[in-house]
Design a protein around this motif. Structure first.
Motif, PDB file in Angstrom:
ATOM      1  N   GLY A 196       0.973  -1.171  -0.113  1.00 20.90           N
ATOM      2  CA  GLY A 196       0.032   0.123   0.019  1.00 20.90           C
ATOM      3  C   GLY A 196       0.840   1.231  -0.059  1.00 20.90           C
ATOM      4  N   GLY A 197       0.614   2.185  -0.924  1.00 22.80           N
ATOM      5  CA  GLY A 197       1.262   3.417  -1.195  1.00 22.80           C
ATOM      6  C   GLY A 197       2.246   3.350  -2.464  1.00 22.80           C
ATOM      7  N   GLU A 198       2.376   2.017  -2.845  1.00 22.95           N
ATOM      8  CA  GLU A 198       3.208   2.398  -4.130  1.00 22.95           C
ATOM      9  C   GLU A 198       2.384   2.576  -5.343  1.00 22.95           C
ATOM     10  OE1 GLU A 198       4.037  -1.462  -1.655  1.00 22.95           O
ATOM     11  OE2 GLU A 198       2.360  -0.707  -2.156  1.00 22.95           O
ATOM     12  N   VAL A 199       3.094   3.266  -6.259  1.00 19.87           N
ATOM     13  CA  VAL A 199       2.462   4.055  -7.523  1.00 19.87           C
ATOM     14  C   VAL A 199       3.251   3.106  -8.602  1.00 19.87           C
ATOM     15  CG1 VAL A 199       1.833   5.743  -8.884  1.00 19.87           C
ATOM     16  CG2 VAL A 199       1.661   5.967  -6.470  1.00 19.87           C
ATOM     17  N   LEU A 200       2.739   2.285  -9.440  1.00 19.98           N
ATOM     18  CA  LEU A 200       3.448   1.497 -10.273  1.00 19.98           C
ATOM     19  C   LEU A 200       3.087   2.068 -11.590  1.00 19.98           C
ATOM     20  CD1 LEU A 200       2.636  -1.847  -8.769  1.00 19.98           C
ATOM     21  CD2 LEU A 200       4.683  -0.619  -8.276  1.00 19.98           C
ATOM     22  N   ASP A 201       4.142   2.288 -12.484  1.00 19.86           N
ATOM     23  CA  ASP A 201       4.066   2.569 -13.696  1.00 19.86           C
ATOM     24  C   ASP A 201       3.968   1.659 -14.708  1.00 19.86           C
ATOM     25  OD1 ASP A 201       4.071   4.274 -16.239  1.00 19.86           O
ATOM     26  OD2 ASP A 201       5.657   5.665 -15.333  1.00 19.86           O
ATOM     27  N   VAL A 204      -3.407   0.630  -2.352  1.00 19.07           N
ATOM     28  CA  VAL A 204      -4.001   1.312  -1.322  1.00 19.07           C
ATOM     29  C   VAL A 204      -4.139   0.034  -0.246  1.00 19.07           C
ATOM     30  CG1 VAL A 204      -5.846   2.512  -0.269  1.00 19.07           C
ATOM     31  CG2 VAL A 204      -5.293   2.847  -2.726  1.00 19.07           C
ATOM     32  N   SER A 205      -3.648   0.306   0.966  1.00 21.12           N
ATOM     33  CA  SER A 205      -3.640  -0.348   2.157  1.00 21.12           C
ATOM     34  C   SER A 205      -5.015  -0.538   2.510  1.00 21.12           C
ATOM     35  CB  SER A 205      -2.998  -0.242   3.156  1.00 21.12           C
ATOM     36  OG  SER A 205      -2.988  -1.174   4.399  1.00 21.12           O
ATOM     37  N   SER A 206      -5.850  -1.590   2.656  1.00 25.60           N
ATOM     38  CA  SER A 206      -7.310  -1.458   2.973  1.00 25.60           C
ATOM     39  C   SER A 206      -7.659  -2.667   3.935  1.00 25.60           C
ATOM     40  CB  SER A 206      -8.184  -1.890   1.654  1.00 25.60           C
ATOM     41  OG  SER A 206      -9.522  -1.600   1.813  1.00 25.60           O
ATOM     42  N   ASP A 253      -4.422 -10.377   4.390  1.00 21.15           N
ATOM     43  CA  ASP A 253      -4.545  -8.791   4.214  1.00 21.15           C
ATOM     44  C   ASP A 253      -5.180  -8.325   2.961  1.00 21.15           C
ATOM     45  OD1 ASP A 253      -3.158  -8.373   6.505  1.00 21.15           O
ATOM     46  OD2 ASP A 253      -1.151  -8.615   5.689  1.00 21.15           O
ATOM     47  N   THR A 254      -5.584  -7.065   3.042  1.00 20.28           N
ATOM     48  CA  THR A 254      -6.626  -6.809   1.799  1.00 20.28           C
ATOM     49  C   THR A 254      -6.048  -5.620   1.242  1.00 20.28           C
ATOM     50  OG1 THR A 254      -8.468  -7.894   2.757  1.00 20.28           O
ATOM     51  CG2 THR A 254      -8.641  -5.881   1.396  1.00 20.28           C
ATOM     52  N   LEU A 255      -6.092  -5.216   0.117  1.00 18.83           N
ATOM     53  CA  LEU A 255      -5.734  -4.122  -0.561  1.00 18.83           C
ATOM     54  C   LEU A 255      -6.849  -3.403  -1.569  1.00 18.83           C
ATOM     55  CD1 LEU A 255      -2.270  -5.485  -2.298  1.00 18.83           C
ATOM     56  CD2 LEU A 255      -2.594  -4.106  -0.128  1.00 18.83           C
ATOM     57  N   ALA A 256      -6.731  -2.306  -1.829  1.00 15.01           N
ATOM     58  CA  ALA A 256      -7.596  -1.706  -3.101  1.00 15.01           C
ATOM     59  C   ALA A 256      -6.794  -1.241  -3.899  1.00 15.01           C
ATOM     60  CB  ALA A 256      -8.465  -0.743  -2.387  1.00 15.01           C
ATOM     61  N   TYR A 257      -7.192  -0.811  -5.118  1.00  9.17           N
ATOM     62  CA  TYR A 257      -6.218  -0.276  -6.237  1.00  9.17           C
ATOM     63  C   TYR A 257      -6.990   0.962  -6.883  1.00  9.17           C
ATOM     64  CZ  TYR A 257      -3.811  -4.776  -5.805  1.00  9.17           C
ATOM     65  OH  TYR A 257      -2.999  -5.982  -5.522  1.00  9.17           O
ATOM     66  N   ASN A 290      -6.503   6.241   4.309  1.00  7.87           N
ATOM     67  CA  ASN A 290      -5.658   5.717   3.131  1.00  7.87           C
ATOM     68  C   ASN A 290      -6.478   6.113   1.781  1.00  7.87           C
ATOM     69  OD1 ASN A 290      -4.087   4.775   4.985  1.00  7.87           O
ATOM     70  ND2 ASN A 290      -4.864   2.357   4.563  1.00  7.87           N
ATOM     71  N   LEU A 291      -7.522   6.647   1.755  1.00  7.96           N
ATOM     72  CA  LEU A 291      -8.342   7.130   0.606  1.00  7.96           C
ATOM     73  C   LEU A 291      -8.011   8.504   0.227  1.00  7.96           C
ATOM     74  CD1 LEU A 291     -11.543   4.947   1.141  1.00  7.96           C
ATOM     75  CD2 LEU A 291      -9.369   4.257   0.018  1.00  7.96           C
ATOM     76  N   THR A 292      -7.571   9.404   0.991  1.00 10.16           N
ATOM     77  CA  THR A 292      -7.225  10.805   1.192  1.00 10.16           C
ATOM     78  C   THR A 292      -6.485  11.069  -0.130  1.00 10.16           C
ATOM     79  OG1 THR A 292      -7.635  10.956   3.534  1.00 10.16           O
ATOM     80  CG2 THR A 292      -6.430  12.720   2.250  1.00 10.16           C
ATOM     81  N   GLY A 293      -7.483  11.988  -0.658  1.00 13.79           N
ATOM     82  CA  GLY A 293      -6.387  12.449  -2.073  1.00 13.79           C
ATOM     83  C   GLY A 293      -6.716  11.567  -3.331  1.00 13.79           C
ATOM     84  N   LEU A 294      -7.260  10.373  -3.180  1.00 13.83           N
ATOM     85  CA  LEU A 294      -7.376   9.642  -4.414  1.00 13.83           C
ATOM     86  C   LEU A 294      -8.601  10.256  -5.466  1.00 13.83           C
ATOM     87  CD1 LEU A 294      -7.673   6.123  -3.094  1.00 13.83           C
ATOM     88  CD2 LEU A 294      -5.622   7.071  -4.062  1.00 13.83           C
ATOM     89  N   ALA A 295      -9.757  10.664  -4.794  1.00  9.77           N
ATOM     90  CA  ALA A 295     -10.600  11.520  -5.712  1.00  9.77           C
ATOM     91  C   ALA A 295     -10.727  10.685  -7.068  1.00  9.77           C
ATOM     92  CB  ALA A 295     -10.081  12.781  -6.075  1.00  9.77           C
TER      93      ALA A 295
END
Length: 329
Positions: A165-170, A179-181, A214-218, A240-245
């Motif tokens: 969670g927190g990684e941004v993969l290009d 997103v850690s969920s 464990d659970t993630l969102a993307y 953990n969702l702040t700023g995703l919009a």
């Protein structure tokens, strides 16, 4: 103007109105003005040169499974297609049910894939993934448990990408933000098959051998296209969702009332997306055939969720999806 409204205003001013088309908007199963077909909108801006070519489509495959085609590239989310019978929807749940991949079904739908995003490793999200990876050579992005389970199935470590969670993969034509969920809670404030795998286990045999892990969102952002948030279970950590919009949010149906103010807190945290798509509401032990089969209790929860979305975010358009239908956001 409150901060959350200002962020939404700036986002909406910078992007065109979400375009949702699916052959006459199949999948808008609910009625009323909030679910009417949207007016025609301008296409999304062209992708930067060399980044993406061709249309982008999203197809729902039941539970929280999606196929995303970005030109000639394909991303899968939680691709569970075998839909084996565990007795769950008949009140006779058998946790010793054998894991049996229906290769004829899976292979008929998955002709290609380059990336598979796994939210968690319960059987109805992960069971078909090793077969798909073996067939297509796709990369699996998931938790450390997903990594160790992949090794147990004999997948090469080079095709397994553990994230937290927190990684941004290009990936060029698109990026994936991890997103850690949290996983859903049942009426006992617990869940089926909790636990993680911190080392390679024996090859799984039954559904109980696939823990939550464990659970993630993307959040997937398409170059020159929409940002789309994917949930695989109906709980979350608001911070953990702040700023995703996101422009679009694939929102899992709550499995119980154990999570307080689920829809309201979720939509606030996501800055009230333009489009909300409920998922994980179907009977996922039946064939992927329309009309979608929904258990009576889940139908009630679906109606409750949609009503809550309409109250909390009246500007959001709700799309209740159908199987295999191509949606363009």
């Amino acid at each position: 103007m409150p901060n959350i409204d200002r962020r939404r205003f700036l986002r909406d001013a910078a992007a065109s109105t979400a375009l949702v088309s699916a052959g006459g908007l199949a999948g808008t199963a609910l009625t009323g003005p909030a679910h009417a077909a949207p007016p025609a909108a301008a296409p999304v801006a062209a992708a930067p040169a060399g980044r993406r070519s061709g249309p982008v489509s999203f197809r729902w495959w039941g539970t929280s499974a999606w196929r995303i085609d970005i030109g000639d590239r394909t991303v899968l989310v939680d691709p569970f297609l075998s839909r084996i019978d565990t007795g769950l929807f008949r009140g006779a749940f058998n946790q010793a049910t054998k894991l049996e991949v229906r290769t004829d079904v899976v292979d008929s739908l998955v002709d290609r894939a380059e990336t598979v995003l796994v939210t968690h490793t319960h059987w109805d999200h992960y069971m078909d993934v090793p077969h798909i990876v073996g067939r297509t050579g796709a990369r699996v992005v998931g938790t450390l448990t997903a990594y160790h389970l992949g090794l147990a199935y004999g997948l090469p470590s080079g095709k397994l990408s553990p994230v937290r969670g927190g990684e941004v993969l290009d990936f060029g034509a698109y990026t994936v933000e991890v997103v850690s969920s949290l996983h859903s809670r049942n009426l006992s404030y617990s869940m089926a098959f909790p636990g993680v795998r911190v080392s390679q286990p024996a090859r799984p045999v039954t559904i109980a051998d696939l823990p939550e892990g464990d659970t993630l969102a993307y959040q997937l952002r398409v170059a020159g296209g929409p940002s789309v948030f994917f949930m695989g279970a109906s709980d979350f950590a608001e911070r953990n969702l702040t700023g995703l919009a996101p422009d679009v949010a694939m929102v899992a149906l709550p499995s119980s009332t154990a999570t307080a103010n689920y829809a309201e807190r979720l939509l606030d945290a996501l800055d009230r997306p333009k489009v909300v798509v409920p998922v994980h509401f179907d009977n996922f032990e039946t064939e992927l055939r329309n009309p979608v089969t929904v258990a009576p209790t889940d139908r009630e929860r679906l109606d409750t969720l949609v009503a809550a979305v309409r109250r909390a975010s009246p500007r959001s358009r709700v799309i209740v999806p159908e199987y295999h239908t191509a949606y363009h956001f």
